[in-house]
Design a protein around this motif. Sequence first.
Motif, PDB file in Angstrom:
ATOM      1  N   HIS A 142       0.862  -1.178   0.000  1.00 31.27           N
ATOM      2  CA  HIS A 142       0.000   0.000   0.000  1.00 31.27           C
ATOM      3  C   HIS A 142       0.900   1.229   0.000  1.00 31.27           C
ATOM      4  N   PRO A 143       1.363   1.658  -1.191  1.00 32.14           N
ATOM      5  CA  PRO A 143       2.271   2.819  -1.256  1.00 32.14           C
ATOM      6  C   PRO A 143       1.540   4.100  -0.856  1.00 32.14           C
ATOM      7  N   ILE A 144       2.164   4.863   0.029  1.00 34.34           N
ATOM      8  CA  ILE A 144       1.584   6.098   0.557  1.00 34.34           C
ATOM      9  C   ILE A 144       2.483   7.273   0.188  1.00 34.34           C
ATOM     10  N   SER A 145       1.867   8.372  -0.230  1.00 38.14           N
ATOM     11  CA  SER A 145       2.660   9.573  -0.511  1.00 38.14           C
ATOM     12  C   SER A 145       3.384  10.017   0.757  1.00 38.14           C
ATOM     13  N   PRO A 146       4.651  10.365   0.637  1.00 36.37           N
ATOM     14  CA  PRO A 146       5.410  10.748   1.841  1.00 36.37           C
ATOM     15  C   PRO A 146       5.000  12.107   2.387  1.00 36.37           C
ATOM     16  N   SER A 147       5.359  12.354   3.623  1.00 36.86           N
ATOM     17  CA  SER A 147       5.152  13.653   4.247  1.00 36.86           C
ATOM     18  C   SER A 147       6.136  14.647   3.643  1.00 36.86           C
ATOM     19  N   PRO A 148       5.973  15.953   3.917  1.00 38.59           N
ATOM     20  CA  PRO A 148       6.933  16.938   3.388  1.00 38.59           C
ATOM     21  C   PRO A 148       8.384  16.626   3.760  1.00 38.59           C
ATOM     22  N   GLY A 149       8.573  15.944   4.900  1.00 39.87           N
ATOM     23  CA  GLY A 149       9.934  15.591   5.311  1.00 39.87           C
ATOM     24  C   GLY A 149      10.434  14.300   4.702  1.00 39.87           C
ATOM     25  N   GLY A 150       9.599  13.652   3.882  1.00 39.48           N
ATOM     26  CA  GLY A 150      10.005  12.420   3.221  1.00 39.48           C
ATOM     27  C   GLY A 150       9.688  11.149   3.980  1.00 39.48           C
ATOM     28  N   TYR A 151       8.971  11.283   5.109  1.00 35.69           N
ATOM     29  CA  TYR A 151       8.631  10.113   5.910  1.00 35.69           C
ATOM     30  C   TYR A 151       7.245   9.596   5.551  1.00 35.69           C
ATOM     31  N   LEU A 152       6.862   8.501   6.164  1.00 33.99           N
ATOM     32  CA  LEU A 152       5.543   7.924   5.925  1.00 33.99           C
ATOM     33  C   LEU A 152       4.477   8.887   6.442  1.00 33.99           C
ATOM     34  N   ASN A 153       3.557   9.282   5.579  1.00 29.56           N
ATOM     35  CA  ASN A 153       2.475  10.185   5.957  1.00 29.56           C
ATOM     36  C   ASN A 153       1.498   9.433   6.858  1.00 29.56           C
ATOM     37  N   GLN A 154       1.496   9.765   8.138  1.00 24.91           N
ATOM     38  CA  GLN A 154       0.737   9.002   9.110  1.00 24.91           C
ATOM     39  C   GLN A 154      -0.770   9.058   8.859  1.00 24.91           C
ATOM     40  N   ALA A 155      -1.284  10.222   8.514  1.00 25.08           N
ATOM     41  CA  ALA A 155      -2.727  10.358   8.296  1.00 25.08           C
ATOM     42  C   ALA A 155      -3.184   9.518   7.110  1.00 25.08           C
ATOM     43  N   LEU A 156      -2.446   9.587   6.001  1.00 27.39           N
ATOM     44  CA  LEU A 156      -2.820   8.816   4.814  1.00 27.39           C
ATOM     45  C   LEU A 156      -2.642   7.313   5.055  1.00 27.39           C
ATOM     46  N   ALA A 157      -1.554   6.930   5.729  1.00 21.72           N
ATOM     47  CA  ALA A 157      -1.318   5.511   6.010  1.00 21.72           C
ATOM     48  C   ALA A 157      -2.423   4.957   6.916  1.00 21.72           C
ATOM     49  N   TRP A 158      -2.815   5.733   7.906  1.00 20.87           N
ATOM     50  CA  TRP A 158      -3.862   5.294   8.829  1.00 20.87           C
ATOM     51  C   TRP A 158      -5.211   5.148   8.120  1.00 20.87           C
ATOM     52  N   LYS A 159      -5.502   6.064   7.218  1.00 25.69           N
ATOM     53  CA  LYS A 159      -6.758   5.987   6.467  1.00 25.69           C
ATOM     54  C   LYS A 159      -6.790   4.724   5.605  1.00 25.69           C
ATOM     55  N   GLU A 160      -5.681   4.425   4.937  1.00 27.92           N
ATOM     56  CA  GLU A 160      -5.607   3.214   4.116  1.00 27.92           C
ATOM     57  C   GLU A 160      -5.695   1.964   4.985  1.00 27.92           C
ATOM     58  N   PHE A 161      -5.074   2.013   6.144  1.00 26.82           N
ATOM     59  CA  PHE A 161      -5.153   0.892   7.082  1.00 26.82           C
ATOM     60  C   PHE A 161      -6.598   0.634   7.499  1.00 26.82           C
ATOM     61  N   GLN A 162      -7.335   1.689   7.799  1.00 25.91           N
ATOM     62  CA  GLN A 162      -8.730   1.534   8.225  1.00 25.91           C
ATOM     63  C   GLN A 162      -9.590   0.941   7.127  1.00 25.91           C
ATOM     64  N   ILE A 163      -9.307   1.319   5.893  1.00 26.47           N
ATOM     65  CA  ILE A 163     -10.047   0.750   4.763  1.00 26.47           C
ATOM     66  C   ILE A 163      -9.810  -0.752   4.679  1.00 26.47           C
ATOM     67  N   GLN A 164      -8.561  -1.157   4.764  1.00 27.13           N
ATOM     68  CA  GLN A 164      -8.218  -2.580   4.688  1.00 27.13           C
ATOM     69  C   GLN A 164      -8.721  -3.341   5.920  1.00 27.13           C
ATOM     70  N   ASN A 165      -8.736  -2.681   7.048  1.00 26.04           N
ATOM     71  CA  ASN A 165      -9.167  -3.315   8.295  1.00 26.04           C
ATOM     72  C   ASN A 165     -10.679  -3.499   8.356  1.00 26.04           C
ATOM     73  N   SER A 166     -11.426  -2.647   7.646  1.00 22.78           N
ATOM     74  CA  SER A 166     -12.888  -2.703   7.699  1.00 22.78           C
ATOM     75  C   SER A 166     -13.451  -3.922   6.983  1.00 22.78           C
ATOM     76  N   SER A 167     -12.781  -4.364   5.918  1.00 24.39           N
ATOM     77  CA  SER A 167     -13.278  -5.523   5.166  1.00 24.39           C
ATOM     78  C   SER A 167     -12.989  -6.826   5.902  1.00 24.39           C
ATOM     79  N   GLN A 168     -11.793  -6.969   6.404  1.00 24.51           N
ATOM     80  CA  GLN A 168     -11.393  -8.115   7.229  1.00 24.51           C
ATOM     81  C   GLN A 168     -10.357  -7.625   8.229  1.00 24.51           C
TER      82      GLN A 168
END
Length: 491
Positions: A142-168
């Motif tokens: 699940h590739p996520i656009s990085p934050s301005p500092g080049g790190y994992l964008n926590q808000a976007l990663a969490w949103k994608e996680f919730q989507i995947q978590n909701s189905s199973q």
Amino acid sequence: MAKDHSPANYKCFHFLCYLLFFLCFLYSISFIYYSHCSSPCSPQTTINSPPYNHSSTINLISFPSSWNHLSFSSNPPPRHLKIALFVKRWPRQNLAGGLERHALTLHVTLARRGHDVHVFTTNSSFPNSSLPYYSNAALTFHPISPSPGGYLNQALAWKEFQIQNSSQPFDVVHTESVGLFHGRARNLTHLAVSWHGIAYETLHSDIVQDLLREPKEPRHSAFSDKLGKVVEEVKFFRNYAHHVATSDHVGDILKRVYMIPEERVHIILNGVDEEIYKPKPSSTISFRRKFGVPESAQLVIGMAGRLVKDKGHPLMFECLKRAFMEDSKFKTSVFVLVAGDGPWASRYRDLGPNLILLGPLDQTQLSEFYNSLDIFLNPTLRAQGLDHTFIEAMLSGVPVMGTRFASITGSIIVGSEVGYTFQPTVESLKESIFKAFSDGRAVLRKKGESARNRALRLFTAKKMGAAYERLFLCISDNLYCNYPLPADREK
């Protein structure tokens, strides 16, 4: 009489407080150092002899030692897990640090054992927009656009996680260090975080580097800020449900200094792919010839990694410079192969033709590199985590030499039968190198055999993967917290 609140008195008071803390810290370091065994030492230390009676059943959650000492079933479990992995970056060929390589090795191993692994990481890890493929291992990225500092964008990663978590729903969530920040992690009881270095360890590293500082060289501006970082870690580490320490030393620190309850701290030592890193005698001569090492060489030393200051290369440079000047036989018969790149590469070239720079190597090339060595040396000044290069060399049948930090002497070089240790000073390092030189190849080969045997027992990808698998199963189902299970007894 009124009290004197002058700025001078305040400064004096603050100085005394820092001095008191510094002395207490040095005492704790000394205690940890001697209690975790300095080299040479007996191979039978308490830290490497887990208090487990194999005839009894135990609860793994409260097991105090490394899980690598236990034997789990080699067969995949009947239950397959859905695993979410948060990691800041995914490895790109040979451009990866220890944390990323750990994520790759572990989760490819778990996927090959039938588990459904979802990787939440930055899309900058895949510059060509092509996701990696691993044979017999189905990982979902699940590739996520990085934050301005080049790190994992926590808000976007969490949103994608919730989507995947909701189905199973995911059975377990694994974060490599702070891949998932503690603010969101605190709400997940089925979560484990692996620490590959903590702020408390960096204090020791900073003290060592400051002691090696040149008289006119300014003290690093962040030196005094590290105390505050340790305090902050102590505060937020408790928000993670389960902690995996990658060295025996870190496990002890998490329990005693960070005050995390023992049942939430689990020690699982790092492992590397034993199918890649293994003895290959046929490649020894060909690799040496390829890079100009003559057959007359009496000792071939290897180093690998980033050639930067905190990895100990100023120390190593000065040591080799003095050794070549002091001993003409050493200068003509010892060759040093350096795999990696960094600012100190240009300095090493000044040492002459016996110092050979190889540049960055991929895993296959690294395997041949280790097999060409008589001894592998890691002069690191960073007392953090459990360095993969030691393990790769040991699995290749090569003895190792490392800095006398607690993480190294407590988990890797536990005795002189597998290698050598040195204090982070030029003289101590030079003494260890000359000792290896005088011991000769016959002694080094014997140490290499012992090093490989230890690595096969504790540091393989299969061993690490089986331990993490059992931890993840235990987190999701208490039944798996019992040890041994009937499947563990099967041979």
